[in-house]
Scaffold this motif. Sequence first.
Motif, PDB file in Angstrom:
ATOM      1  N   SER A  96     -40.914  -8.266  26.056  1.00  0.00           N
ATOM      2  CA  SER A  96     -39.715  -7.681  25.443  1.00  0.00           C
ATOM      3  C   SER A  96     -40.006  -6.303  24.862  1.00  0.00           C
ATOM      4  N   VAL A  97     -41.156  -6.166  24.195  1.00  0.00           N
ATOM      5  CA  VAL A  97     -41.524  -4.870  23.608  1.00  0.00           C
ATOM      6  C   VAL A  97     -41.747  -3.841  24.710  1.00  0.00           C
ATOM      7  N   ILE A  98     -42.486  -4.225  25.745  1.00  0.00           N
ATOM      8  CA  ILE A  98     -42.763  -3.315  26.857  1.00  0.00           C
ATOM      9  C   ILE A  98     -41.465  -2.824  27.486  1.00  0.00           C
ATOM     10  N   GLN A  99     -40.584  -3.748  27.784  1.00  0.00           N
ATOM     11  CA  GLN A  99     -39.347  -3.379  28.468  1.00  0.00           C
ATOM     12  C   GLN A  99     -38.431  -2.552  27.576  1.00  0.00           C
ATOM     13  N   LYS A 100     -38.379  -2.851  26.281  1.00  0.00           N
ATOM     14  CA  LYS A 100     -37.563  -2.043  25.364  1.00  0.00           C
ATOM     15  C   LYS A 100     -38.119  -0.634  25.248  1.00  0.00           C
ATOM     16  N   ASP A 101     -39.454  -0.516  25.104  1.00  0.00           N
ATOM     17  CA  ASP A 101     -40.067   0.808  24.982  1.00  0.00           C
ATOM     18  C   ASP A 101     -39.837   1.631  26.250  1.00  0.00           C
ATOM     19  N   GLN A 102     -39.920   0.984  27.390  1.00  0.00           N
ATOM     20  CA  GLN A 102     -39.663   1.703  28.646  1.00  0.00           C
ATOM     21  C   GLN A 102     -38.203   2.160  28.719  1.00  0.00           C
ATOM     22  N   LYS A 103     -37.303   1.314  28.281  1.00  0.00           N
ATOM     23  CA  LYS A 103     -35.879   1.652  28.301  1.00  0.00           C
ATOM     24  C   LYS A 103     -35.577   2.798  27.332  1.00  0.00           C
ATOM     25  N   ASP A 104     -36.259   2.827  26.185  1.00  0.00           N
ATOM     26  CA  ASP A 104     -35.990   3.830  25.142  1.00  0.00           C
ATOM     27  C   ASP A 104     -36.701   5.152  25.387  1.00  0.00           C
ATOM     28  N   CYS A 105     -37.400   5.290  26.491  1.00  0.00           N
ATOM     29  CA  CYS A 105     -38.188   6.503  26.779  1.00  0.00           C
ATOM     30  C   CYS A 105     -37.384   7.768  26.477  1.00  0.00           C
ATOM     31  N   MET A 106     -38.029   8.706  25.751  1.00  0.00           N
ATOM     32  CA  MET A 106     -37.381   9.967  25.426  1.00  0.00           C
ATOM     33  C   MET A 106     -38.054  11.150  26.131  1.00  0.00           C
ATOM     34  N   GLY A 107     -38.899  10.825  27.128  1.00  0.00           N
ATOM     35  CA  GLY A 107     -39.475  11.891  27.938  1.00  0.00           C
ATOM     36  C   GLY A 107     -40.469  12.768  27.207  1.00  0.00           C
ATOM     37  N   CYS A 108     -41.387  12.160  26.465  1.00  0.00           N
ATOM     38  CA  CYS A 108     -42.330  12.957  25.669  1.00  0.00           C
ATOM     39  C   CYS A 108     -43.475  13.526  26.508  1.00  0.00           C
ATOM     40  N   LEU A 109     -43.603  13.086  27.759  1.00  0.00           N
ATOM     41  CA  LEU A 109     -44.646  13.594  28.643  1.00  0.00           C
ATOM     42  C   LEU A 109     -44.010  14.229  29.883  1.00  0.00           C
ATOM     43  N   SER A 110     -44.768  15.108  30.526  1.00  0.00           N
ATOM     44  CA  SER A 110     -44.257  15.675  31.774  1.00  0.00           C
ATOM     45  C   SER A 110     -44.248  14.617  32.872  1.00  0.00           C
ATOM     46  N   HIS A 111     -45.247  13.740  32.867  1.00  0.00           N
ATOM     47  CA  HIS A 111     -45.316  12.591  33.766  1.00  0.00           C
ATOM     48  C   HIS A 111     -45.802  11.406  32.939  1.00  0.00           C
ATOM     49  N   CYS A 112     -45.025  10.352  32.902  1.00  0.00           N
ATOM     50  CA  CYS A 112     -45.399   9.185  32.102  1.00  0.00           C
ATOM     51  C   CYS A 112     -45.599   7.975  32.999  1.00  0.00           C
ATOM     52  N   GLY A 113     -46.823   7.464  33.034  1.00  0.00           N
ATOM     53  CA  GLY A 113     -47.102   6.287  33.833  1.00  0.00           C
ATOM     54  C   GLY A 113     -46.432   5.044  33.284  1.00  0.00           C
ATOM     55  N   PHE A 114     -46.244   4.981  31.976  1.00  0.00           N
ATOM     56  CA  PHE A 114     -45.683   3.785  31.349  1.00  0.00           C
ATOM     57  C   PHE A 114     -44.205   3.598  31.690  1.00  0.00           C
ATOM     58  N   SER A 115     -43.444   4.695  31.706  1.00  0.00           N
ATOM     59  CA  SER A 115     -41.998   4.583  31.920  1.00  0.00           C
ATOM     60  C   SER A 115     -41.541   5.124  33.266  1.00  0.00           C
ATOM     61  N   SER A 116     -42.440   5.767  34.000  1.00  0.00           N
ATOM     62  CA  SER A 116     -42.173   6.440  35.278  1.00  0.00           C
ATOM     63  C   SER A 116     -41.275   7.664  35.117  1.00  0.00           C
ATOM     64  N   TRP A 117     -41.221   8.231  33.911  1.00  0.00           N
ATOM     65  CA  TRP A 117     -40.443   9.447  33.645  1.00  0.00           C
ATOM     66  C   TRP A 117     -41.179  10.682  34.162  1.00  0.00           C
ATOM     67  N   LYS A 118     -40.413  11.649  34.607  1.00  0.00           N
ATOM     68  CA  LYS A 118     -40.923  12.978  34.943  1.00  0.00           C
ATOM     69  C   LYS A 118     -39.938  13.995  34.381  1.00  0.00           C
ATOM     70  N   ASN A 156     -36.349  13.405  37.550  1.00  0.00           N
ATOM     71  CA  ASN A 156     -36.789  12.704  36.339  1.00  0.00           C
ATOM     72  C   ASN A 156     -37.466  11.369  36.616  1.00  0.00           C
ATOM     73  N   SER A 157     -38.033  11.217  37.809  1.00  0.00           N
ATOM     74  CA  SER A 157     -38.766   9.990  38.132  1.00  0.00           C
ATOM     75  C   SER A 157     -40.056  10.339  38.857  1.00  0.00           C
ATOM     76  N   THR A 158     -41.137   9.650  38.483  1.00  0.00           N
ATOM     77  CA  THR A 158     -42.404   9.862  39.180  1.00  0.00           C
ATOM     78  C   THR A 158     -42.386   9.231  40.562  1.00  0.00           C
ATOM     79  N   GLY A 159     -41.451   8.324  40.788  1.00  0.00           N
ATOM     80  CA  GLY A 159     -41.390   7.624  42.071  1.00  0.00           C
ATOM     81  C   GLY A 159     -42.271   6.392  42.125  1.00  0.00           C
ATOM     82  N   TYR A 160     -42.951   6.094  41.020  1.00  0.00           N
ATOM     83  CA  TYR A 160     -43.818   4.915  40.970  1.00  0.00           C
ATOM     84  C   TYR A 160     -43.218   3.863  40.033  1.00  0.00           C
ATOM     85  N   LEU A 161     -43.667   2.634  40.177  1.00  0.00           N
ATOM     86  CA  LEU A 161     -43.276   1.598  39.232  1.00  0.00           C
ATOM     87  C   LEU A 161     -43.755   1.967  37.832  1.00  0.00           C
TER      88      LEU A 161
END
Length: 472
Positions: free
Chosen positions: A380-402, A407-412
């Motif tokens: 639940s914590v993992i999924q909530k944190d992934q959903k709440d992503c605010m894009g703090c990195l240029s590429h985030c492995g945890f949330s797949s944000w770019k 705005n997607s790394t294309g990876y899980l």
Amino acid sequence: MSAVASFKGLTPIQYGGREVWPLVEGGKGVAVSNHASSGAWAAAGGIGTVSAVNADFYDENGDRVVQVYRGATRRERHEELVAFGVTGGVEQIRRAHDIAGGRGAININVLWEMGGAQQILEQVLDKTRGLVTGVTCGAGMPYKLSEIAERFNVNYLPIISSARAFRALWKRAYHKVAHLMAAVVYEDPWLAGGHNGLSNAEDPLVPQDPYPRVRDLRATMRAEGIADTVPIVMAGGVWFLRDWQDWIDNPELGQIVFQFGTRPLLTQESPIPQAWKDHLRTLEPGDVLLHRFSPTGFYSSAVRNPFLRNLEARSERQIPYSKVEAGEHTARLDVGVGNKNFWVAPADLQRARSWVAQGYKEGLRTPDDTIVFVDEAERSVIQKDQKDCMGCLSHCGFSSWKDHDDNSTGYLADPRSFCIQKTLKAIVHGEDIEQNLMFAGHAAFNFKTDPFYSNGFTPTVKQLVDRILTGD
């Protein structure tokens, strides 16, 4: 300049048009290297470093503003993050400049892999003209750093971990703005705290002596026509200057400056909470772990507290799978994944069943075609944190944000990692030090044995700088 007698051979340098001690405060992101510590370091005659990574700012009463994200999408929250970053960076620099009182120098530090790094850096420099002497930047290959520095007429100090990395930066971009490259920061990838620049060719378990690596860096700089008066900043593992006596006035190395990232954590001006400061005094050799759980994808070093141990344990509950029966994947996974059709090795099926029996009932897929098992609360914590992503990195492995294109790394999204901004904000602002990431360099065990800190003594930054200048 400080009136204290300096360690043998250590003399002031010219930086930013003034005389300063060759001592740099290492930048520590997300509100740790703030105006109080950095301004005091500069006031003591050194080079203070304000972090422009998710910096704090304050209301009209001087109280810290809690940064609440209201955007419905990651892109909207990312734009809020950039605005927060600019406001915080500007305020921290102005406050640090006031504290310095015209002494020393103020640098700012930017993580090139942070979300919106270039945008934040440009806006901060534009709003603080004349206050910033230089920009240090690492965690990635910041080719555009020299171009930005030239636009705002500030020095730049690239952070690298090998001569090869520096050569690539120099050849592609930095040679065009050579006059503003004030120093090159060599950050030891095995000893420094925070994110580290280990390459795939280097073994994280086999540290290399920094001397030949810095010697090679100087040789590379000389081959490119860079004068020995452009210092190399030794960062990572520096505690007592007496341990580095052979580096001072060494013709093979040229001008050397020393960076201290961990020692300034335990000062009166340091903004970290008291529980963090107290814990630093208890560390033993080996209590800081070089790991690869960061969503940046880089290695990083942090205290091996329960937060980090949980990430280690989570990754150990992991098995490879395929979507069809093939090779050694001859057993259908019947736990943790509902009715999904995943195939695993028979031995791994037994391991998965044992984890489920222990309460780790939820199987989550990773980008590496593995499934990691967690309990329901952790999922639940993992999924909530992934959903709440605010894009703090240029590429985030945890949330797949770019932070660009779609705005997607294309990876899980990777459940073996974590939301780095959430945990770093939490620990610096007083939340549980056991359940959040606690960055530190590998020399942090010295807090326990260094007599300077005996009887619970916490120095001011000025006292720390004066102590360092004696060699201790």
